[in-house]
Design a protein around this motif. Structure first.
Motif, PDB file in Angstrom:
ATOM      1  N   ALA A   1       0.824  -1.217   0.000  1.00  0.00           N
ATOM      2  CA  ALA A   1       0.000   0.000   0.000  1.00  0.00           C
ATOM      3  C   ALA A   1       0.853   1.260   0.000  1.00  0.00           C
ATOM      4  N   GLU A   2       1.987   1.203   0.692  1.00  0.00           N
ATOM      5  CA  GLU A   2       2.816   2.412   0.789  1.00  0.00           C
ATOM      6  C   GLU A   2       3.674   2.635  -0.461  1.00  0.00           C
ATOM      7  N   GLY A   3       3.660   1.691  -1.391  1.00  0.00           N
ATOM      8  CA  GLY A   3       4.506   1.773  -2.571  1.00  0.00           C
ATOM      9  C   GLY A   3       5.766   0.950  -2.360  1.00  0.00           C
ATOM     10  N   ALA A   4       6.647   0.927  -3.353  1.00  0.00           N
ATOM     11  CA  ALA A   4       7.866   0.118  -3.261  1.00  0.00           C
ATOM     12  C   ALA A   4       8.814   0.476  -4.397  1.00  0.00           C
ATOM     13  N   VAL A   5      10.078   0.182  -4.177  1.00  0.00           N
ATOM     14  CA  VAL A   5      11.089   0.301  -5.235  1.00  0.00           C
ATOM     15  C   VAL A   5      11.631  -1.100  -5.476  1.00  0.00           C
ATOM     16  N   LEU A   6      11.627  -1.546  -6.736  1.00  0.00           N
ATOM     17  CA  LEU A   6      12.190  -2.859  -7.076  1.00  0.00           C
ATOM     18  C   LEU A   6      13.216  -2.648  -8.168  1.00  0.00           C
ATOM     19  N   ASP A   7      14.335  -3.351  -8.090  1.00  0.00           N
ATOM     20  CA  ASP A   7      15.257  -3.289  -9.223  1.00  0.00           C
ATOM     21  C   ASP A   7      15.544  -4.686  -9.764  1.00  0.00           C
ATOM     22  N   GLY A   8      15.800  -4.736 -11.080  1.00  0.00           N
ATOM     23  CA  GLY A   8      16.036  -6.038 -11.710  1.00  0.00           C
ATOM     24  C   GLY A   8      16.207  -5.902 -13.210  1.00  0.00           C
ATOM     25  N   ARG A   9      15.589  -6.822 -13.942  1.00  0.00           N
ATOM     26  CA  ARG A   9      15.701  -6.812 -15.400  1.00  0.00           C
ATOM     27  C   ARG A   9      14.341  -6.654 -16.077  1.00  0.00           C
ATOM     28  N   ASP A  10      13.296  -7.177 -15.425  1.00  0.00           N
ATOM     29  CA  ASP A  10      11.960  -7.237 -16.046  1.00  0.00           C
ATOM     30  C   ASP A  10      10.880  -6.631 -15.154  1.00  0.00           C
ATOM     31  N   ILE A  11      11.277  -5.716 -14.276  1.00  0.00           N
ATOM     32  CA  ILE A  11      10.286  -5.148 -13.346  1.00  0.00           C
ATOM     33  C   ILE A  11       9.260  -4.319 -14.126  1.00  0.00           C
ATOM     34  N   GLY A  12       9.748  -3.447 -14.990  1.00  0.00           N
ATOM     35  CA  GLY A  12       8.839  -2.589 -15.754  1.00  0.00           C
ATOM     36  C   GLY A  12       8.094  -3.322 -16.855  1.00  0.00           C
ATOM     37  N   THR A  13       8.650  -4.418 -17.339  1.00  0.00           N
ATOM     38  CA  THR A  13       8.018  -5.118 -18.462  1.00  0.00           C
ATOM     39  C   THR A  13       7.088  -6.250 -18.024  1.00  0.00           C
ATOM     40  N   VAL A  14       7.467  -7.003 -16.980  1.00  0.00           N
ATOM     41  CA  VAL A  14       6.720  -8.211 -16.618  1.00  0.00           C
ATOM     42  C   VAL A  14       6.138  -8.162 -15.205  1.00  0.00           C
ATOM     43  N   ILE A  15       6.980  -7.842 -14.236  1.00  0.00           N
ATOM     44  CA  ILE A  15       6.545  -7.914 -12.828  1.00  0.00           C
ATOM     45  C   ILE A  15       5.549  -6.815 -12.522  1.00  0.00           C
ATOM     46  N   CYS A  16       5.847  -5.628 -12.985  1.00  0.00           N
ATOM     47  CA  CYS A  16       5.077  -4.461 -12.588  1.00  0.00           C
ATOM     48  C   CYS A  16       4.797  -3.530 -13.746  1.00  0.00           C
ATOM     49  N   PRO A  17       4.109  -4.009 -14.784  1.00  0.00           N
ATOM     50  CA  PRO A  17       3.915  -3.131 -15.944  1.00  0.00           C
ATOM     51  C   PRO A  17       3.104  -1.873 -15.613  1.00  0.00           C
ATOM     52  N   GLN A  18       2.409  -1.899 -14.459  1.00  0.00           N
ATOM     53  CA  GLN A  18       1.614  -0.723 -14.067  1.00  0.00           C
ATOM     54  C   GLN A  18       2.381   0.236 -13.171  1.00  0.00           C
ATOM     55  N   ALA A  19       3.670  -0.001 -12.967  1.00  0.00           N
ATOM     56  CA  ALA A  19       4.446   0.850 -12.052  1.00  0.00           C
ATOM     57  C   ALA A  19       4.265   2.330 -12.400  1.00  0.00           C
ATOM     58  N   ARG A  20       4.162   3.159 -11.372  1.00  0.00           N
ATOM     59  CA  ARG A  20       3.973   4.600 -11.588  1.00  0.00           C
ATOM     60  C   ARG A  20       5.181   5.187 -12.317  1.00  0.00           C
ATOM     61  N   VAL A  21       6.368   4.729 -11.958  1.00  0.00           N
ATOM     62  CA  VAL A  21       7.591   5.249 -12.582  1.00  0.00           C
ATOM     63  C   VAL A  21       8.474   4.076 -12.997  1.00  0.00           C
ATOM     64  N   LYS A  22       8.972   4.131 -14.220  1.00  0.00           N
ATOM     65  CA  LYS A  22       9.908   3.105 -14.701  1.00  0.00           C
ATOM     66  C   LYS A  22      11.180   3.797 -15.167  1.00  0.00           C
ATOM     67  N   ILE A  23      12.288   3.325 -14.645  1.00  0.00           N
ATOM     68  CA  ILE A  23      13.572   3.899 -15.044  1.00  0.00           C
ATOM     69  C   ILE A  23      14.458   2.767 -15.551  1.00  0.00           C
ATOM     70  N   PHE A  24      15.013   2.938 -16.739  1.00  0.00           N
ATOM     71  CA  PHE A  24      15.933   1.944 -17.296  1.00  0.00           C
ATOM     72  C   PHE A  24      17.320   2.555 -17.265  1.00  0.00           C
ATOM     73  N   VAL A  25      18.152   2.007 -16.379  1.00  0.00           N
ATOM     74  CA  VAL A  25      19.497   2.552 -16.163  1.00  0.00           C
ATOM     75  C   VAL A  25      20.485   1.837 -17.072  1.00  0.00           C
ATOM     76  N   THR A  26      21.237   2.609 -17.832  1.00  0.00           N
ATOM     77  CA  THR A  26      22.253   1.995 -18.690  1.00  0.00           C
ATOM     78  C   THR A  26      23.592   2.697 -18.484  1.00  0.00           C
ATOM     79  N   ALA A  27      24.607   2.096 -19.017  1.00  0.00           N
ATOM     80  CA  ALA A  27      25.937   2.702 -19.132  1.00  0.00           C
ATOM     81  C   ALA A  27      26.675   1.783 -20.095  1.00  0.00           C
ATOM     82  N   SER A  28      27.686   2.295 -20.750  1.00  0.00           N
ATOM     83  CA  SER A  28      28.416   1.461 -21.701  1.00  0.00           C
ATOM     84  C   SER A  28      29.021   0.265 -20.952  1.00  0.00           C
ATOM     85  N   ALA A  29      29.248  -0.820 -21.684  1.00  0.00           N
ATOM     86  CA  ALA A  29      29.844  -2.013 -21.064  1.00  0.00           C
ATOM     87  C   ALA A  29      31.203  -1.676 -20.460  1.00  0.00           C
TER      88      ALA A  29
END
Ligand code: CDP
Ligand code: CDP
Length: 211
Positions: free
Chosen positions: A109-137
């Motif tokens: 109910a209070e909300g949550a922050v999850l990090d991973g690989r498929d949070i925005g695509t599979v686990i939580c497609p309804q997430a209020r905010v989705k951030i995809f963090v990248t950097a060069s290899a």
């Protein structure tokens, strides 16, 4: 309509997801789940038991019986566990077994922050905010190398770079829940951003979504 502040942070290995997610969670007063730990725990348990990591059924059974209340094991953080994790993470049976725990964490109910690989695509497609963090290899490998060297480990940058590339290829190339940004994710390239600057950029995105 969902109003809880659920924040999904995805991205490749060593992009800075965990560092960012922890700071964001502390700043907004939200609980945080590092979903990589779940896959690491399954990979490590399978390896400890001599289970074939390519065996979807056997690794899926380990994921089903995983005790999610004991995940903060220091031994899960290392490179070897990361490699084991990405090998078991290709199996649908493993991913399915871990889905409910992640979804119920995200649905707090209070909300949550999850990090991973498929949070925005599979686990939580309804997430209020989705951030995809990248950097060069190269930047990610340099950060990992520096991190390990600071802990007194003897590490070789070229070897870490090869490992990062291999894990990227496996995570992005798998058939189920491959690593990719959700269509509505905000891309945050931290190649030239320090931790503080990345945090400020993420807060700007989150504050906009909350306004
Ligand atoms: O969770 P993930 O594997 O994506 O990365 P991390 O463990 O948060 O970050 C990997 C390393 O990069 C850590 O040593 C961080 O301190 C460092 N880092 C950085 O130098 N600059 C950033 N913008 C983010 C992380
Ligand atoms: O910290 P780092 O980015 O190196 O790894 P991690 O987030 O702990 O994830 C380890 C491995 O677990 C990844 O390479 C993925 O194969 C897998 N994983 C996944 O498939 N889905 C997630 N939501 C989290 C991790």
């Amino acid at each position: 309509m969902t109003t809880a502040l659920t924040i999904a942070i995805d991205g490749p290995a060593a992009a800075g997801k965990g560092t960012l997610a922890k700071r964001v969670a502390a700043h907004y007063g939200l609980p945080y789940l590092d979903t990589g730990l779940l896959y690491r725990a399954v990979g490590k348990l399978a390896d400890d038991r001599g289970v074939d990591l390519d065996d979807a059924e056997a690794t899926g059974a380990i994921a089903t019986e995983l005790d999610t209340s004991h995940l903060d094991d220091g031994s899960l953080r290392g490179r070897e566990a990361g490699e084991l994790a990405s090998r078991v993470a290709v199996h649908g049976a493993v991913r399915t077994a871990l889905t409910e725990f992640q979804r119920s964490f995200a649905a707090r109910a209070e909300g949550a922050v999850l990090d991973g690989r498929d949070i925005g695509t599979v686990i939580c497609p309804q997430a209020r905010v989705k951030i995809f963090v990248t950097a060069s290899a190269e930047v990610r490998a340099r950060r990992r190398t520096d991190e390990l060297a600071a802990k007194g480990r003897d590490v070789d940058y070229e070897r870490i770079l090869a490992e990062v590339r291999e894990r990227d290829a496996r995570d992005a190339g798998r058939a189920i829940a491959p690593l990719r940004p959700a269509p509505d994710a905000h891309l945050l390239d931290t190649s030239e951003l320090g931790i503080e600057a990345a945090f400020q950029a993420a807060c700007a995105v989150i504050d906009r979504a909350m306004a």
